[in-house]
Every structure is written in C-alpha cells, then in structure tokens.
Design a protein around this motif. Structure first.
Motif: not given
Length: 328
Positions: A83-91
């Motif tokens: 989910i965090l990756e989908a939001l745009g977080f790099r790591a």
C-alpha cells in the motif's frame, strides 16, 4: 520499493535514500488518519526533490509488552508495504522492536537512527507520537532535537471523520468485530483486506458444488463470524468476485477452528499454497447451523446470488481501493 529490516549490524542506508522525509509511526491499517500523515510527508518530499521513507516498528510494540494479548493487525507488514509503495514511498524501514530497544533513550533514538543512519531532513508524525525509554520523547522533545540538529519536524493533528470523531485503528477493529465492513471501509479509505496462504480443507464445499479457497486468520483476528460478499485476488493479481464464510462451520463440525472459506466465482484452478487476498465489501448474514446439507446448499445458492448483486454495483472509493480491489 525496498523494505529494510534494520538490525544491529548497522548496514548503511543506500546513499540515494539518505536525506529524505521520514514518516514515523506504526501505521497499522494505513487508514485515513494515517494517510493524512503520509500524504503530508509525500508532499514535502516532492517539493524538495528528496525520497519519502517510512519508519515503523515490528512487531507491534503493544504485542511485545503484552504477548498474551497480541494486537489484531489490520494490515500485516507485507500488505502495508505494498500500500505504501502504491502511495509513492521509496522505502519502508521495519525496525525490530523488543524490550531492549524500548529501554533506549529518546536522545539515542534521535542520533543513532534519525541522524546517523537515515540522515533525515524532515520528520513527519502525529502529535501523539512518543519514543524512548518511559516515553520520554514527545512532540516538544522532537521539535527541539530537530532545531538543534538541522532537521525539520511536521506534526499532524489527529484526523477526524465527517462526524468529528478521531479515526483510529481501534475503532476499525471494533467495527470488524461487529461485521460492519462497510463502515470500516469508510474509516480505512478502502475495503478491509486480508492476505494469507490458501490451505487444504476437508473438500466438503467441492463435493457440494461450491469449492472454496481456505485461509487461516491469526488467532487474535476479531472479524465477526458470518457470510460476506468479497473480492478475491489471486497470487498473479487476477480479481474475482466471491462469497466468503468466516467461522467454525457449525453444520459440519462440532468444534472447528476459525477458517475463512471463499467460494470464488467463475474460477477453476489450483490455489493451494498461494498467498492470495480477500477484500470485504458487505456482511450478508451470521453463521448458522442448518438441519442437514440440503438446507445448507440452498442457503449457499442464495448467498451467492446476494453477493453477485451487491458486487455488481461497487466502485472504488479511493486510489488505494482501486489498487487492492480493482477499478470496477
């Protein structure tokens, strides 16, 4: 996206991730309250041209301090990372939390993790974030440390829903315990979703014409027993509507362990051993004990019809919902 499992070897963070904006918290559920913190971190990172990273703790601190009553996790770590990756977080940095770590001072947390390891340029968190031995570190401590050591601090107030009530993971857990997955979705900002390995069962559903994909939820799960309209995602990302039963199967067993059994519509194939996802759209009825298998099959046909009708009209309620459950 990279997930870092921090340990005591002090393996350096890749240079391209240092100096970023760090969102800090447990973020269990990644609900609308969490999303207000996460969105602000992403906005600051984009405006400065630096990466956005998330620092969290595994296992959940409440489980460490009270192992006999582990926390019902709304989003286990792998699902949260996607989910965090989908939001745009790099790591995502999943820092191991144990009693030894909890004894570290707030000052040590600031210097060893935020400054020396992450090189944080900005920290974004909620106003209720506390850290260090005895929770000595709080908002004022963090702000002062940032001013002294050259990183910014953004504190976000608790997010409230349309009724001015604070959105929290505990509220969502309570709703799931009542089977109110629709209200829970309103607080999460997406349909409640579980991920688990498909395991073998007694194959009774197959013999009745309703083959099911069976999953075991953790013992601390507080989802209400009953029948749900769901959307099922296979390991290769394909989506199917379905109807799921969660409970102890009183018609066929006297003392069954809780099991999530999903009849996946319009699907044939072997799912055993695959990690799949189930998203909950509506609660149809409680779990019942029927007088024989014929009555059970008749009710299953009715459940299927109701689930198909409910799912035919659903639309994503957010980008996260579309990511997890599809766009139609």
């Amino acid at each position: 996206m990279t997930v870092f499992h921090r340990n005591e070897t002090r393996e350096p963070l890749p240079a391209n991730l240092k100096g970023g904006v760090i969102a800090i918290g447990n973020f269990d559920g990644v609900h609308r309250g969490h999303q207000s913190v996460l969105t602000r971190a992403l906005e600051i990172a984009e405006s400065r041209g630096v990466p956005a990273l998330l620092l969290t703790f595994e296992p959940h601190p409440r489980t460490v301090f009270n192992p006999d009553r582990p926390v019902f996790r709304l989003t286990p770590a792998p699902l949260r990372a996607r989910i965090l990756e989908a939001l745009g977080f790099r790591a995502v940095i999943e820092y191991p939390f144990d009693r030894t770590f909890s004894q570290r001072s707030a000052d040590e947390f600031i210097h060893s993790i935020l400054i020396d390891w992450l090189g944080a340029s900005e920290v974004v968190t909620g106003v209720d974030f506390h850290f260090g031995h005895g929770r000595e570190g709080g908002p004022a401590f963090l702000m002062a440390a940032g001013a002294k050591n050259g990183f910014g601090v953004t504190l976000m107030d608790a997010f409230r829903d349309e009724n001015a009530e604070v959105v929290s993971s505990s509220r969502i857990r309570a709703l799931l315990a009542e089977g109110d997955v629709a209200h829970a979705a309103g607080l999460l900002g997406y349909r409640y979703t579980i991920e688990a390995e498909v395991v073998g069962g007694e194959k009774l559903g197959r013999s009745l014409g309703f083959p099911t994909a069976n999953m075991r939820l953790p013992p601390e799960a507080e989802l209400k027993s009953g029948i749900y309209a769901v959307r099922f995602r296979t390991a290769d990302g394909k989506l199917h509507d379905g109807v799921a039963s969660y409970g102890r199967r009183p018609t066929v067993t006297e003392d069954g362990a809780p099991l999530l059994e999903t009849y996946v519509f319009d699907f044939s194939g072997d799912l055993y051993g695959q990690t799949c996802a189930v998203s909950f759209f509506g609660y149809l009825r409680p779990e019942l004990k029927f007088d024989g298998l014929d009555a059970l099959v008749a009710q299953m046909r009715q459940d299927e019809a109701e689930a198909r009708t409910l799912l035919a009209g659903v639309r994503p309620i957010s980008e996260i919902d579309a990511f997890l459950c599809g766009g139609a």
